[in-house]
Design a protein around this motif. Structure first.
Motif, PDB file in Angstrom:
ATOM      1  N   LEU A 221       2.457  45.434   1.207  1.00 33.71           N
ATOM      2  CA  LEU A 221       1.889  46.752   0.903  1.00 33.71           C
ATOM      3  C   LEU A 221       2.317  47.214  -0.481  1.00 33.71           C
ATOM      4  CD1 LEU A 221       2.307  48.556   4.357  1.00 33.71           C
ATOM      5  CD2 LEU A 221       0.309  47.326   3.454  1.00 33.71           C
ATOM      6  N   ILE A 222       3.577  46.972  -0.838  1.00 32.84           N
ATOM      7  CA  ILE A 222       4.057  47.318  -2.184  1.00 32.84           C
ATOM      8  C   ILE A 222       3.254  46.545  -3.223  1.00 32.84           C
ATOM      9  CG2 ILE A 222       6.010  47.117  -3.793  1.00 32.84           C
ATOM     10  CD1 ILE A 222       7.866  47.578  -1.295  1.00 32.84           C
ATOM     11  N   ALA A 223       3.088  45.242  -3.004  1.00 27.97           N
ATOM     12  CA  ALA A 223       2.354  44.409  -3.961  1.00 27.97           C
ATOM     13  C   ALA A 223       0.931  44.922  -4.146  1.00 27.97           C
ATOM     14  CB  ALA A 223       2.343  42.951  -3.499  1.00 27.97           C
ATOM     15  N   GLY A 224       0.270  45.209  -3.044  1.00 29.98           N
ATOM     16  CA  GLY A 224      -1.123  45.641  -3.134  1.00 29.98           C
ATOM     17  C   GLY A 224      -1.286  47.020  -3.731  1.00 29.98           C
ATOM     18  N   LEU A 225      -0.455  47.952  -3.295  1.00 30.60           N
ATOM     19  CA  LEU A 225      -0.587  49.333  -3.776  1.00 30.60           C
ATOM     20  C   LEU A 225      -0.122  49.486  -5.219  1.00 30.60           C
ATOM     21  CD1 LEU A 225       0.620  51.135  -0.540  1.00 30.60           C
ATOM     22  CD2 LEU A 225      -1.727  51.106  -1.433  1.00 30.60           C
ATOM     23  N   ALA A 226       0.926  48.747  -5.599  1.00 31.25           N
ATOM     24  CA  ALA A 226       1.452  48.833  -6.970  1.00 31.25           C
ATOM     25  C   ALA A 226       0.728  47.872  -7.914  1.00 31.25           C
ATOM     26  CB  ALA A 226       2.951  48.544  -6.986  1.00 31.25           C
ATOM     27  N   LYS A 227      -0.137  47.052  -7.345  1.00 29.69           N
ATOM     28  CA  LYS A 227      -0.900  46.067  -8.119  1.00 29.69           C
ATOM     29  C   LYS A 227       0.025  45.133  -8.907  1.00 29.69           C
ATOM     30  CE  LYS A 227      -5.043  48.956  -8.397  1.00 29.69           C
ATOM     31  NZ  LYS A 227      -5.329  48.794  -7.011  1.00 29.69           N
ATOM     32  N   VAL A 228       0.995  44.580  -8.152  1.00 28.30           N
ATOM     33  CA  VAL A 228       1.912  43.595  -8.725  1.00 28.30           C
ATOM     34  C   VAL A 228       1.840  42.336  -7.864  1.00 28.30           C
ATOM     35  CG1 VAL A 228       3.455  45.345  -9.701  1.00 28.30           C
ATOM     36  CG2 VAL A 228       3.917  44.444  -7.402  1.00 28.30           C
ATOM     37  N   ASP A 229       2.399  41.248  -8.374  1.00 33.91           N
ATOM     38  CA  ASP A 229       2.420  40.013  -7.595  1.00 33.91           C
ATOM     39  C   ASP A 229       3.493  40.114  -6.510  1.00 33.91           C
ATOM     40  OD1 ASP A 229       5.017  38.483  -8.688  1.00 33.91           O
ATOM     41  OD2 ASP A 229       4.004  39.468 -10.368  1.00 33.91           O
ATOM     42  N   LYS A 230       3.431  39.201  -5.560  1.00 30.62           N
ATOM     43  CA  LYS A 230       4.350  39.231  -4.425  1.00 30.62           C
ATOM     44  C   LYS A 230       5.810  39.092  -4.865  1.00 30.62           C
ATOM     45  CE  LYS A 230       5.381  36.881  -0.110  1.00 30.62           C
ATOM     46  NZ  LYS A 230       5.085  35.686   0.684  1.00 30.62           N
ATOM     47  N   GLU A 231       6.077  38.254  -5.859  1.00 27.03           N
ATOM     48  CA  GLU A 231       7.455  38.069  -6.329  1.00 27.03           C
ATOM     49  C   GLU A 231       8.029  39.374  -6.875  1.00 27.03           C
ATOM     50  OE1 GLU A 231      10.127  35.110  -9.119  1.00 27.03           O
ATOM     51  OE2 GLU A 231       7.965  35.135  -9.389  1.00 27.03           O
ATOM     52  N   THR A 232       7.242  40.100  -7.638  1.00 25.95           N
ATOM     53  CA  THR A 232       7.686  41.393  -8.158  1.00 25.95           C
ATOM     54  C   THR A 232       7.911  42.373  -7.008  1.00 25.95           C
ATOM     55  OG1 THR A 232       6.481  41.006 -10.210  1.00 25.95           O
ATOM     56  CG2 THR A 232       7.088  43.296  -9.725  1.00 25.95           C
ATOM     57  N   ALA A 233       7.014  42.353  -6.036  1.00 30.17           N
ATOM     58  CA  ALA A 233       7.162  43.237  -4.873  1.00 30.17           C
ATOM     59  C   ALA A 233       8.429  42.909  -4.085  1.00 30.17           C
ATOM     60  CB  ALA A 233       5.936  43.134  -3.983  1.00 30.17           C
ATOM     61  N   ILE A 234       8.785  41.636  -4.014  1.00 29.51           N
ATOM     62  CA  ILE A 234      10.032  41.242  -3.327  1.00 29.51           C
ATOM     63  C   ILE A 234      11.236  41.827  -4.050  1.00 29.51           C
ATOM     64  CG2 ILE A 234      11.550  39.278  -2.817  1.00 29.51           C
ATOM     65  CD1 ILE A 234       8.944  37.669  -2.213  1.00 29.51           C
ATOM     66  N   VAL A 235      11.230  41.750  -5.379  1.00 32.56           N
ATOM     67  CA  VAL A 235      12.347  42.307  -6.154  1.00 32.56           C
ATOM     68  C   VAL A 235      12.446  43.819  -5.929  1.00 32.56           C
ATOM     69  CG1 VAL A 235      13.216  42.727  -8.497  1.00 32.56           C
ATOM     70  CG2 VAL A 235      12.340  40.462  -7.876  1.00 32.56           C
ATOM     71  N   ILE A 236      11.319  44.493  -5.947  1.00 33.06           N
ATOM     72  CA  ILE A 236      11.318  45.944  -5.695  1.00 33.06           C
ATOM     73  C   ILE A 236      11.850  46.223  -4.298  1.00 33.06           C
ATOM     74  CG2 ILE A 236       9.836  47.972  -5.378  1.00 33.06           C
ATOM     75  CD1 ILE A 236       7.968  46.680  -7.554  1.00 33.06           C
ATOM     76  N   PHE A 237      11.340  45.515  -3.292  1.00 33.76           N
ATOM     77  CA  PHE A 237      11.756  45.685  -1.900  1.00 33.76           C
ATOM     78  C   PHE A 237      13.264  45.502  -1.752  1.00 33.76           C
ATOM     79  CE2 PHE A 237      12.659  43.880   2.288  1.00 33.76           C
ATOM     80  CZ  PHE A 237      11.992  44.725   3.151  1.00 33.76           C
ATOM     81  N   LEU A 238      13.794  44.434  -2.325  1.00 34.69           N
ATOM     82  CA  LEU A 238      15.217  44.140  -2.187  1.00 34.69           C
ATOM     83  C   LEU A 238      16.099  45.091  -2.993  1.00 34.69           C
ATOM     84  CD1 LEU A 238      15.097  40.246  -2.230  1.00 34.69           C
ATOM     85  CD2 LEU A 238      15.408  41.757  -0.247  1.00 34.69           C
ATOM     86  N   THR A 239      15.556  45.664  -4.042  1.00 36.44           N
ATOM     87  CA  THR A 239      16.315  46.632  -4.847  1.00 36.44           C
ATOM     88  C   THR A 239      16.506  47.931  -4.080  1.00 36.44           C
ATOM     89  OG1 THR A 239      15.497  45.629  -6.878  1.00 36.44           O
ATOM     90  CG2 THR A 239      16.351  47.884  -7.038  1.00 36.44           C
ATOM     91  N   LEU A 240      15.520  48.293  -3.287  1.00 36.58           N
ATOM     92  CA  LEU A 240      15.623  49.480  -2.440  1.00 36.58           C
ATOM     93  C   LEU A 240      16.386  49.067  -1.188  1.00 36.58           C
ATOM     94  CD1 LEU A 240      11.941  50.665  -2.834  1.00 36.58           C
ATOM     95  CD2 LEU A 240      13.959  51.605  -3.977  1.00 36.58           C
ATOM     96  N   ASN A 241      17.606  49.575  -1.033  1.00 37.93           N
ATOM     97  CA  ASN A 241      18.463  49.018   0.013  1.00 37.93           C
ATOM     98  C   ASN A 241      18.434  49.762   1.343  1.00 37.93           C
ATOM     99  OD1 ASN A 241      19.887  51.244  -0.736  1.00 37.93           O
ATOM    100  ND2 ASN A 241      21.726  50.168  -1.389  1.00 37.93           N
ATOM    101  N   THR A 242      17.474  50.657   1.541  1.00 34.32           N
ATOM    102  CA  THR A 242      17.345  51.298   2.845  1.00 34.32           C
ATOM    103  C   THR A 242      15.888  51.259   3.292  1.00 34.32           C
ATOM    104  OG1 THR A 242      16.915  53.539   2.021  1.00 34.32           O
ATOM    105  CG2 THR A 242      19.242  52.913   2.330  1.00 34.32           C
ATOM    106  N   THR A 243      15.721  51.253   4.577  1.00 33.72           N
ATOM    107  CA  THR A 243      14.380  51.324   5.154  1.00 33.72           C
ATOM    108  C   THR A 243      13.673  52.584   4.690  1.00 33.72           C
ATOM    109  OG1 THR A 243      15.063  50.073   7.098  1.00 33.72           O
ATOM    110  CG2 THR A 243      13.128  51.485   7.345  1.00 33.72           C
TER     111      THR A 243
END
Length: 160
Positions: free
Chosen positions: A28-50
């Protein structure tokens, strides 16, 4: 001891189902932010809470540039996740009391509630058959959200 093992298995399944479903926020991050999956993974992992991850997806969905169909698809899923996160959080942030047979009988929430002049902590709740039914229903609901997220990812052409 059999009930103890059943409860631990159920709580483990709750955590597995939640974690597996929460990881779909990457798509959802990748699609909504219009980034690739790898970038979305970095964003996801940087945010450390649900909470932070869900907030990000919600804010991305609410942006004016987000197509209305994507917004309409995503926001209800986040509401469902937020509802299910309450029970999941309860079992991730509690300690357990045991009965004379060694089975889990109660949970003690490890949270402080501040009043004007007092504090309360360690709310005690029974872990009875009714609660086991609630946990089982929560697992099913989270699994359904998982399927719904995948449907949204596919319908909106988000990165997989």
């Amino acid at each position: 001891m059999q009930r103890f093992d059943e409860i631990l298995l159920l709580i483990g399944r709750l955590n597995y189902t939640w974690t597996n479903t929460e990881s779909l926020l990457i798509h959802l991050i990748a699609g909504l932010a219009k980034v690739d999956k790898e970038t979305a993974i970095v964003i996801f992992l940087t945010l450390n809470t649900t909470r932070a991850r869900i907030d990000l997806v919600e804010r991305l969905a609410k942006m004016a540039k987000t197509p209305k169909t994507a917004r309409r698809d995503v926001l209800p899923l986040l509401d469902k996740l937020n509802q299910q996160s309450k029970l999941r959080n309860k079992y991730n942030h509690c300690i357990y009391s045991f009965d004379a047979k060694g089975d889990i009988s109660h949970t003690h929430l490890m949270r402080i509630f501040d009043g004007k002049e007092t504090i309360k902590y360690g709310k005690v709740e029974a872990l009875d058959d009714e609660e086991i039914v609630r946990i089982s229903a929560c697992i099913k609901d989270i699994a359904e959200v998982n399927r719904e997220i995948w449907a949204v990812v596919h319908a909106n052409g988000f990165p997989q």
